[in-house]
Design a protein around this motif. Structure first.
Motif, PDB file in Angstrom:
ATOM      1  N   GLU A 141       0.828  -1.205   0.000  1.00 37.48           N
ATOM      2  CA  GLU A 141       0.000   0.000   0.000  1.00 37.48           C
ATOM      3  C   GLU A 141       0.862   1.254   0.000  1.00 37.48           C
ATOM      4  O   GLU A 141       1.720   1.426   0.861  1.00 37.48           O
ATOM      5  CB  GLU A 141      -0.924   0.008   1.214  1.00 37.48           C
ATOM      6  N   GLY A 142       0.630   2.112  -0.978  1.00 38.59           N
ATOM      7  CA  GLY A 142       1.360   3.366  -1.054  1.00 38.59           C
ATOM      8  C   GLY A 142       0.440   4.551  -0.841  1.00 38.59           C
ATOM      9  O   GLY A 142      -0.775   4.401  -0.681  1.00 38.59           O
ATOM     10  N   LYS A 143       1.030   5.735  -0.832  1.00 39.22           N
ATOM     11  CA  LYS A 143       0.269   6.977  -0.653  1.00 39.22           C
ATOM     12  C   LYS A 143       0.738   7.988  -1.696  1.00 39.22           C
ATOM     13  O   LYS A 143       1.931   8.086  -1.993  1.00 39.22           O
ATOM     14  CB  LYS A 143       0.463   7.542   0.755  1.00 39.22           C
ATOM     15  N   LEU A 144      -0.201   8.732  -2.230  1.00 38.24           N
ATOM     16  CA  LEU A 144       0.102   9.768  -3.205  1.00 38.24           C
ATOM     17  C   LEU A 144      -0.683  11.019  -2.861  1.00 38.24           C
ATOM     18  O   LEU A 144      -1.890  10.957  -2.640  1.00 38.24           O
ATOM     19  CB  LEU A 144      -0.257   9.298  -4.623  1.00 38.24           C
ATOM     20  N   GLN A 145       0.019  12.147  -2.792  1.00 39.20           N
ATOM     21  CA  GLN A 145      -0.626  13.431  -2.543  1.00 39.20           C
ATOM     22  C   GLN A 145      -0.300  14.369  -3.698  1.00 39.20           C
ATOM     23  O   GLN A 145       0.852  14.458  -4.133  1.00 39.20           O
ATOM     24  CB  GLN A 145      -0.129  14.039  -1.219  1.00 39.20           C
ATOM     25  N   TRP A 174       2.635  22.371  -9.456  1.00 42.94           N
ATOM     26  CA  TRP A 174       2.044  21.183  -8.844  1.00 42.94           C
ATOM     27  C   TRP A 174       3.113  20.437  -8.070  1.00 42.94           C
ATOM     28  O   TRP A 174       4.276  20.424  -8.465  1.00 42.94           O
ATOM     29  CB  TRP A 174       1.467  20.252  -9.913  1.00 42.94           C
ATOM     30  N   GLN A 175       2.691  19.809  -6.982  1.00 48.85           N
ATOM     31  CA  GLN A 175       3.605  18.935  -6.256  1.00 48.85           C
ATOM     32  C   GLN A 175       2.968  17.564  -6.088  1.00 48.85           C
ATOM     33  O   GLN A 175       1.811  17.437  -5.675  1.00 48.85           O
ATOM     34  CB  GLN A 175       3.982  19.487  -4.882  1.00 48.85           C
ATOM     35  N   PHE A 176       3.750  16.555  -6.428  1.00 49.98           N
ATOM     36  CA  PHE A 176       3.371  15.158  -6.211  1.00 49.98           C
ATOM     37  C   PHE A 176       4.255  14.631  -5.094  1.00 49.98           C
ATOM     38  O   PHE A 176       5.484  14.774  -5.144  1.00 49.98           O
ATOM     39  CB  PHE A 176       3.610  14.325  -7.470  1.00 49.98           C
ATOM     40  N   VAL A 177       3.661  14.000  -4.105  1.00 48.04           N
ATOM     41  CA  VAL A 177       4.427  13.356  -3.040  1.00 48.04           C
ATOM     42  C   VAL A 177       4.015  11.885  -3.004  1.00 48.04           C
ATOM     43  O   VAL A 177       2.860  11.557  -2.724  1.00 48.04           O
ATOM     44  CB  VAL A 177       4.182  14.009  -1.665  1.00 48.04           C
ATOM     45  N   ASN A 220      -9.774  23.950  -7.889  1.00 52.91           N
ATOM     46  CA  ASN A 220     -11.220  23.758  -8.026  1.00 52.91           C
ATOM     47  C   ASN A 220     -11.824  22.760  -7.043  1.00 52.91           C
ATOM     48  O   ASN A 220     -13.005  22.432  -7.140  1.00 52.91           O
ATOM     49  CB  ASN A 220     -11.557  23.316  -9.455  1.00 52.91           C
ATOM     50  N   GLY A 221     -11.024  22.241  -6.139  1.00 50.89           N
ATOM     51  CA  GLY A 221     -11.598  21.303  -5.174  1.00 50.89           C
ATOM     52  C   GLY A 221     -10.594  20.263  -4.731  1.00 50.89           C
ATOM     53  O   GLY A 221      -9.396  20.373  -4.992  1.00 50.89           O
ATOM     54  N   GLN A 222     -11.104  19.272  -4.078  1.00 51.65           N
ATOM     55  CA  GLN A 222     -10.241  18.203  -3.580  1.00 51.65           C
ATOM     56  C   GLN A 222     -10.949  16.869  -3.722  1.00 51.65           C
ATOM     57  O   GLN A 222     -12.161  16.804  -3.954  1.00 51.65           O
ATOM     58  CB  GLN A 222      -9.874  18.449  -2.117  1.00 51.65           C
ATOM     59  N   GLY A 223     -10.190  15.790  -3.580  1.00 50.65           N
ATOM     60  CA  GLY A 223     -10.780  14.469  -3.711  1.00 50.65           C
ATOM     61  C   GLY A 223      -9.816  13.399  -3.256  1.00 50.65           C
ATOM     62  O   GLY A 223      -8.665  13.667  -2.903  1.00 50.65           O
ATOM     63  N   ALA A 224     -10.297  12.179  -3.280  1.00 51.98           N
ATOM     64  CA  ALA A 224      -9.493  11.033  -2.878  1.00 51.98           C
ATOM     65  C   ALA A 224      -9.940   9.815  -3.676  1.00 51.98           C
ATOM     66  O   ALA A 224     -11.120   9.688  -4.024  1.00 51.98           O
ATOM     67  CB  ALA A 224      -9.627  10.768  -1.379  1.00 51.98           C
ATOM     68  N   LEU A 225      -8.991   8.943  -3.984  1.00 49.49           N
ATOM     69  CA  LEU A 225      -9.301   7.752  -4.769  1.00 49.49           C
ATOM     70  C   LEU A 225      -8.212   6.711  -4.558  1.00 49.49           C
ATOM     71  O   LEU A 225      -7.029   7.059  -4.448  1.00 49.49           O
ATOM     72  CB  LEU A 225      -9.399   8.101  -6.254  1.00 49.49           C
ATOM     73  N   GLU A 226      -8.612   5.469  -4.487  1.00 52.31           N
ATOM     74  CA  GLU A 226      -7.647   4.376  -4.429  1.00 52.31           C
ATOM     75  C   GLU A 226      -7.365   3.908  -5.847  1.00 52.31           C
ATOM     76  O   GLU A 226      -8.271   3.518  -6.561  1.00 52.31           O
ATOM     77  CB  GLU A 226      -8.184   3.219  -3.589  1.00 52.31           C
ATOM     78  N   ILE A 227      -6.106   3.994  -6.269  1.00 51.87           N
ATOM     79  CA  ILE A 227      -5.733   3.515  -7.587  1.00 51.87           C
ATOM     80  C   ILE A 227      -4.974   2.202  -7.444  1.00 51.87           C
ATOM     81  O   ILE A 227      -4.388   1.913  -6.400  1.00 51.87           O
ATOM     82  CB  ILE A 227      -4.882   4.548  -8.348  1.00 51.87           C
ATOM     83  N   ALA A 267      -4.645   7.833  -3.095  1.00 52.70           N
ATOM     84  CA  ALA A 267      -4.344   9.155  -3.629  1.00 52.70           C
ATOM     85  C   ALA A 267      -5.313  10.195  -3.087  1.00 52.70           C
ATOM     86  O   ALA A 267      -6.510   9.953  -2.991  1.00 52.70           O
ATOM     87  CB  ALA A 267      -4.406   9.132  -5.155  1.00 52.70           C
ATOM     88  N   ILE A 268      -4.777  11.339  -2.722  1.00 51.23           N
ATOM     89  CA  ILE A 268      -5.597  12.492  -2.349  1.00 51.23           C
ATOM     90  C   ILE A 268      -5.062  13.701  -3.097  1.00 51.23           C
ATOM     91  O   ILE A 268      -3.879  13.759  -3.421  1.00 51.23           O
ATOM     92  CB  ILE A 268      -5.586  12.762  -0.830  1.00 51.23           C
ATOM     93  N   TRP A 269      -5.932  14.647  -3.426  1.00 52.58           N
ATOM     94  CA  TRP A 269      -5.483  15.820  -4.153  1.00 52.58           C
ATOM     95  C   TRP A 269      -6.255  17.054  -3.737  1.00 52.58           C
ATOM     96  O   TRP A 269      -7.400  16.987  -3.299  1.00 52.58           O
ATOM     97  CB  TRP A 269      -5.595  15.611  -5.661  1.00 52.58           C
ATOM     98  N   VAL A 270      -5.580  18.188  -3.862  1.00 49.12           N
ATOM     99  CA  VAL A 270      -6.178  19.494  -3.608  1.00 49.12           C
ATOM    100  C   VAL A 270      -5.783  20.379  -4.785  1.00 49.12           C
ATOM    101  O   VAL A 270      -4.599  20.615  -5.019  1.00 49.12           O
ATOM    102  CB  VAL A 270      -5.683  20.116  -2.290  1.00 49.12           C
ATOM    103  N   THR A 271      -6.770  20.860  -5.533  1.00 53.84           N
ATOM    104  CA  THR A 271      -6.515  21.720  -6.684  1.00 53.84           C
ATOM    105  C   THR A 271      -7.230  23.047  -6.491  1.00 53.84           C
ATOM    106  O   THR A 271      -7.937  23.254  -5.494  1.00 53.84           O
ATOM    107  CB  THR A 271      -6.999  21.058  -7.983  1.00 53.84           C
TER     108      THR A 271
END
Length: 212
Positions: A40-44, A52-55, A194-201, A188-192
């Motif tokens: 299991e990994g994590k992506l922000q 943009w920043q990807f972690v 226009n909004g934010q969200g989360a999804l398991e890929i 994965a979680i993101w903040v842009t």
């Protein structure tokens, strides 16, 4: 913790953006903190205008194959190869927009230099003890190993990528699943803007659509 930084464009602006994004993610990380789990990994993902920043955080067991400081030549080579792979953003992600990687910072649990230093210290300590002491130390080491020094150590690689994109990202695909077969999914979680969200890929569903 060994930190490797690769920068293609060094400027005060890039440093300010990187610091701002890092601080923002520090807060997000505290909220999103979760126990370490193999497979299991994590992506922000965070947007700040055109930047943009990807972690990405991944268990060492999945990307390296073990979770202890490498000691053999083969293990050290695997660590070096893994670090190199994690620094290659375009080998891990496919984006819907054209982006330039400005800065990449990798936090690695170990470095080859650290492993060699530890091995040298252990050798010196070994020479200073008599045969009886060596036997006791050997038994103690085996006991520690059996108690889980290698088995219960949880280590992660964490890599942050700073990008500048010509247009807002809409879709992100993680191609890295093919590199690490034991990696089952990434939260994965993101903040842009226009909004934010989360999804398991996952390997079967490696893409996410950002709300832009």
């Amino acid at each position: 913790m060994n930190i490797i930084s690769v920068t293609w464009e060094k400027s005060k602006k890039a440093m300010r953006i990187s610091s701002a994004l890092t601080l923002a993610f520090a807060g997000m990380g505290a909220v999103q903190a979760a126990p370490h789990a193999h497979g299991e990994g994590k992506l922000q993902i965070l947007q700040a205008g055109k930047d943009w920043q990807f972690v990405l955080q991944l268990p060492a067991a999945d990307v390296l194959g073990f979770e202890y400081a490498p000691s053999t030549a083969s293990e050290k080579k695997r660590l070096t190869d893994t670090q190199h792979t994690l620094l290659q953003f375009n080998d891990i992600f496919d984006l819907s927009s054209s982006c330039n990687v400005i800065d990449t910072t990798l936090e690695s649990p170990w470095s080859n230099e650290q492993s060699e230093h530890d091995e040298h210290d252990e050798h010196d300590e070994h020479d200073e003890h008599d045969e009886h002491d060596e036997h006791d130390e050997h038994d103690e080491h085996e006991s520690e190993h059996e108690d889980g020094e290698h088995h219960n150590t949880h280590s992660d690689f964490r890599v942050a990528y700073l990008l500048s994109c010509q247009s807002p990202l809409k879709n992100v695909e993680m191609k890295g699943f093919s590199l690490w077969p034991s990696l089952q999914h990434v939260n994965a979680i993101w903040v842009t803007n226009n909004g934010q969200g989360a999804l398991e890929i996952s390997p079967s569903q490696p893409s996410l659509t950002l709300n832009n």
